[in-house]
Design a protein around this motif. Structure first.
Motif, PDB file in Angstrom:
ATOM      1  N   GLY A  80      34.190  45.688  46.060  1.00 61.95           N
ATOM      2  CA  GLY A  80      33.910  46.759  45.124  1.00 61.95           C
ATOM      3  C   GLY A  80      33.259  48.001  45.708  1.00 61.95           C
ATOM      4  O   GLY A  80      33.161  49.012  45.036  1.00 61.95           O
ATOM      5  N   GLY A 137      35.058  44.890  42.301  1.00 64.53           N
ATOM      6  CA  GLY A 137      33.760  45.037  41.643  1.00 64.53           C
ATOM      7  C   GLY A 137      33.485  43.917  40.673  1.00 64.53           C
ATOM      8  O   GLY A 137      32.408  43.344  40.650  1.00 64.53           O
ATOM      9  N   ASN A 138      34.454  43.610  39.826  1.00 65.61           N
ATOM     10  CA  ASN A 138      34.315  42.504  38.881  1.00 65.61           C
ATOM     11  C   ASN A 138      35.713  42.166  38.383  1.00 65.61           C
ATOM     12  O   ASN A 138      36.295  42.893  37.586  1.00 65.61           O
ATOM     13  N   GLU A 173      36.869  39.987  36.372  1.00 65.06           N
ATOM     14  CA  GLU A 173      37.041  39.771  34.931  1.00 65.06           C
ATOM     15  C   GLU A 173      37.153  41.105  34.194  1.00 65.06           C
ATOM     16  O   GLU A 173      38.000  41.272  33.323  1.00 65.06           O
ATOM     17  N   VAL A 174      36.264  42.018  34.546  1.00 67.93           N
ATOM     18  CA  VAL A 174      36.293  43.336  33.902  1.00 67.93           C
ATOM     19  C   VAL A 174      37.646  44.004  34.160  1.00 67.93           C
ATOM     20  O   VAL A 174      38.250  44.574  33.259  1.00 67.93           O
ATOM     21  N   ALA A 175      38.115  43.889  35.405  1.00 68.54           N
ATOM     22  CA  ALA A 175      39.396  44.494  35.754  1.00 68.54           C
ATOM     23  C   ALA A 175      40.524  43.850  34.956  1.00 68.54           C
ATOM     24  O   ALA A 175      41.407  44.543  34.444  1.00 68.54           O
ATOM     25  N   ALA A 176      40.497  42.534  34.827  1.00 68.25           N
ATOM     26  CA  ALA A 176      41.561  41.834  34.098  1.00 68.25           C
ATOM     27  C   ALA A 176      41.571  42.263  32.635  1.00 68.25           C
ATOM     28  O   ALA A 176      42.634  42.508  32.060  1.00 68.25           O
ATOM     29  N   TYR A 198      39.133  48.989  43.626  1.00 69.43           N
ATOM     30  CA  TYR A 198      37.675  48.981  43.439  1.00 69.43           C
ATOM     31  C   TYR A 198      37.276  48.119  42.247  1.00 69.43           C
ATOM     32  O   TYR A 198      36.331  47.333  42.321  1.00 69.43           O
ATOM     33  N   ALA A 199      38.000  48.279  41.131  1.00 67.63           N
ATOM     34  CA  ALA A 199      37.647  47.540  39.921  1.00 67.63           C
ATOM     35  C   ALA A 199      37.813  46.044  40.138  1.00 67.63           C
ATOM     36  O   ALA A 199      36.957  45.247  39.750  1.00 67.63           O
TER      37      ALA A 199
END
Lengths: 320, 513
Positions: free
Chosen positions: A265, A198-199, A201-204, A194-195
């Protein structure tokens, strides 16, 4: 009255509500047109027909939530069915080895799709469209255009069996739905999917190995496409080169009807299951109602667009 | 034009919003707000996020049509009613929105006259004429831009100027700049203000919506402070006072706006970076950061000064493994290899990125799901998430950072900027970092939340966490940091301690003086 309105509002807020409502409406309408619609044999047929496309749709759900898409699933299913039957018939491989090889081909196709789109950056739409052609071509090269039969007796029996009045393919699919849904909702891995979708960059930044997660979803989808193709081969009792033709459209339609966002996401496996069910109910219902079969295709198109529209509407009311 | 001038004689106000009240279901967004903007003045509108500035501006821009709110609006003394932003534009409201919305692949001239390229009745765009019109408009308003230049090649402040020129193209009665300097450096803001001053000299009335008090002092003639949907105070330039304005904004006095440090810097080096070099992403053999070395002690706050584009952000992103770099990093005295963000996090480094909407949050997920993201292992067993533990963790951070939200299941997209930023901080802190890299932690955050973030930073310092702070807010940088490292063109230009620090020294180093 207020309480009633409130409970309706709450129902409306459940993500799957957008599909459940039309599903119930359709079932009721078709049942009133033809009382045999919800009969045992009819329901069993509806469920059995879902299994093959459904299995792939589960993989595609994961994949699309992670932000990818795979258009090659139908062709890959066909290629894997032919590969397995060819290895068993022409090369004399034992059944388990033939099936394992078929699944491996599917996973490998998924891996190639994943590496091309995630690592190299070719848009998934293009990379997997390429795979659609390549797999279909290899399929016909392998079988020279002719069906491969007979397939081993064990598989014939397996494909013909009717456990619980259904089929092994459907039971496997049902188990897969439950397992895949739980994994997506409840496990760390599901959260990573999901992460990532979803985004990315945020996940990384959160330390999630996004490349690996995204490629794994492609491999998962490829392997499930292979499984679906091989299961249909068992049921048809023949390595039919046409297996899987056009499946990619049904798969994507049901996933989208089920509420998965094309941008990633968002979505659930249960939603996809309901989407598949809705498509199948409408198709079977139109047959039972005696409508020209070509209207089925029209209906699927309309349902998909309406489902996405309803979903948008639902989100809007929730936010404001 | 003549009618406008005649009407002008009737009232000294260019724009009046009288007794504006706006209700949303369950919320009173604005209550009897009256603002009168004198002709040829720069009128500042300040207030925290959620004070009602945006709602007021949406009314003025016709987004909330006449009839959906109470009260009246007068422009040059005449009552006006607007049903859409297009109405507002025709009537003479020149609104420059906060977000820069330019078409990258078109020229400056095409962007300035967007949608009206061909003039009345013409079916085709005549480019020579378009460029001439744009050149005349830019010249008239003292904006130095080449109308033929592609907008893609412009920097943030030049894009802002394109947006302003677009509003001026309709010959407005009042120009409204909504957080126009949010993405600009100090120098760029100055350039912008010089243009605003020139416009004022030529008779333009400007409403400036801002978070930054320094801008108020620099340019505003009068200021209205909004708080909780009402006018909290009004000040004339002669009565401007930072403490009084801040007190009006937050509804209480702050003894000292910046908290003072109440802990000693710990022993031992938390992080040391040696000769960090970041190659330019597109240009061969050029570096955006070159040979930058420094160390930060436990509990110390290091200020990374410099202009936007000096390499500040690149340094912290390189340390966090988000962009390729050379050089070495030691954490707690041990040399570490950081190839990606996973490695950085594993070695106890946390990063708060500059743009929370772009890469700080999963916007449509809940507070709970965002907070737990950086350490999913802590809230799970055998790979299965323990919902109760996750909820506890999220609730603990909501309490600790006083995140104001209806529920931990609230999607973060619905929170205000300050509360969103607190969620990003919670998320980063949840992994338990020992070194925290903060890139513009107070950008787009209201005054109250800013103060809470400062206090949190002090708490973290007391816990022995090393922090590296990047901020474009100079007073903030000077007040919070123990030591400074100023970058200019990717190199260390100066380094000094708090006692040696000054506004002037920092700016001098940053501008490469």
């Amino acid at each position: 009255m207020r309480k009633f309105v409130e409970s309706i509002r709450r129902l409306w807020a459940i993500p799957e509500a957008g599909i459940l409502a039309p599903l119930v409406v359709c079932a009721v309408v078709f049942q009133s047109i033809n009382p045999t619609f919800l009969g045992e044999s009819s329901v069993s047929a509806i469920l059995r027909a879902m299994a093959f496309v459904g299995m792939i749709a589960v993989g595609q759900t994961w994949l699309m939530i992670s932000g990818g898409i795979d258009l090659s699933v139908g062709s890959v299913a066909g290629l894997c069915a032919i590969t397995a039957s060819w290895l068993m018939k022409a090369q004399g491989w034992p059944v388990p080895a033939g099936i394992a090889a078929g699944l491996a081909v599917g996973a490998a196709a998924g891996l190639i799709n994943g590496v091309l789109s995630v690592r190299i950056g070719i848009p998934a739409f293009i990379a997997t469209l390429g795979m659609l052609y390549v797999a279909r071509g290899l399929n016909y090269l392998l079988c020279k255009g002719y069906p491969i039969y007979p397939i081993p007796d064990a598989l014939k029996e397996f494909g013909r069996a009717e456990p619980l009045g259904l089929s092994w393919a459907f039971l496997l699919f049902a188990a897969l739905v439950v397992l895949a849904d739980l994994c997506l909702r409840r496990t760390v891995y599901g959260r990573m999917v999901y992460a990532t979708g979803g985004n990315v960059e945020v996940a990384a930044i959160a330390g999630i190995p996004t490349t690996r997660v995204r490629i794994a979803c492609y491999v998962f989808t490829g392997a499930l496409a292979a499984a679906a193709g091989i299961l249909l081969m068992c049921q048809l009792n023949v390595g039919q080169p046409e297996i899987g033709t056009g499946w990619e459209l049904d798969v994507i339609a049901s996933v989208v009807i089920g509420g998965v966002s094309l941008f990633g996401g968002v979505g659930t496996v249960v939603g996809t299951f309901l989407g598949l069910l809705l498509m199948q109910v409408v198709r079977s219902g139109l047959v039972v109602a005696g409508v020209n079969t070509h209207w089925q295709t029209v209906a699927v198109g309309v349902i998909m667009v309406v489902a996405v529209g309803v979903d948008l509407l639902r989100r809007r009311t929730k936010i404001s | 034009m003549t009618t406008r001038l005649q009407d002008a004689a009737a009232t000294p106000f260019a724009l009046e919003m009288l007794g504006i009240t706006k209700r949303f279901p369950g919320v009173l967004a604005l209550s009897d707000v009256t603002i009168q903007v004198r002709r040829r003045q720069v009128h500042a509108l300040v207030g925290e996020n959620g004070a009602g500035k945006s709602t007021l501006m949406k009314i003025l821009d016709g987004v909330y049509a006449a009839g959906t709110f109470q009260g009246s609006i007068r422009l040059d003394g005449r009552p006006i009613a607007m049903r859409s932003p297009a109405d507002a534009k025709t009537l003479g409201i020149g609104y420059v929105p906060q977000e820069i919305t330019v078409l990258d692949n078109l020229t400056v001239a095409e962007n300035v006259f967007v949608g009206a390229w061909n003039g009345r009745g013409a079916r085709f765009v005549r480019f020579p004429r378009l460029f001439d019109r744009a050149a005349a408009l830019l010249e008239r308003n003292g904006i130095q831009l080449d109308p033929r230049r592609a907008v893609a090649t412009l920097n943030a402040s030049q894009r802002q100027l394109v947006m302003i020129a677009r509003a001026l193209a309709d010959d407005p009665v009042v120009l409204i700049l909504d957080e126009a300097t949010a993405c600009l450096t100090r120098d760029e803001s100055r350039t912008l203000f010089r243009i605003v001053e020139r416009l004022r000299d030529r008779g333009m009335t400007t409403v400036l919506i801002t978070h930054k008090l320094a801008e108020l002092f620099e340019i505003a003639d009068r200021a209205t402070v909004l708080r909780d949907g009402t006018v909290a105070a009004e000040f004339d330039r002669s009565a401007f006072d930072e403490r009084r304005i801040v007190a009006a904004m937050i509804g209480r006095t702050l003894d000292a706006f910046y908290p003072t440090r109440d802990s000693r810097i710990g022993d031992g080096e938390a992080i040391r970076v040696e000769r960090i070099t970041v190659p330019h992403p597109h240009v061969a053999r050029r570096n955006v950061v070159e040979d930058v070395s420094f160390s930060v002690w436990r509990g110390e706050i290091l200020g990374l000064g410099g202009l936007v584009g000096s390499g500040r952000s690149e340094v912290v992103n390189a340390i966090y493994g988000r962009i390729p770099s050379r050089g070495s990093v030691w954490v707690d005295g041990r040399k570490v290899v950081i190839r990606n963000s996973f490695d950085a996090k594993r070695h106890g480094i946390g990063l708060l990125t500059e743009d929370r909407k772009r890469d700080g949050l999963l916007l449509d997920k809940s507070i709970r799901e965002n907070v737990s993201l950086h350490d999913l292992r802590r809230i799970s067993r055998f790979g299965i998430i323990d919902r109760a533990r996750e909820l506890d963790a999220a609730r603990a951070f909501v309490r600790k950072l006083s995140i104001r939200a209806p529920h931990v299941e609230t999607p973060v997209s619905t929170l205000s900027g300050g509360n969103q930023q607190k969620v990003v901080l919670s998320k980063t802190l949840f992994a338990g970092p020992r070194v925290l890299l903060l890139d513009e932690p107070t950008k787009g955050v209201d005054v109250g939340a800013k103060y809470e973030i400062y206090r949190l930073m002090m708490d973290l310092a007391r816990e022995g966490i090393a922090q590296i702070l990047i901020t474009s807010d100079l007073p903030e940088l000077l007040a919070l940091c123990d030591r400074f490292l100023v970058l200019a063109r990717g190199r260390v230009a100066d380094t000094f301690t708090k006692s040696e620090a000054s506004d002037a020294r920092l700016m001098l180093a940053a501008t490469g003086g």
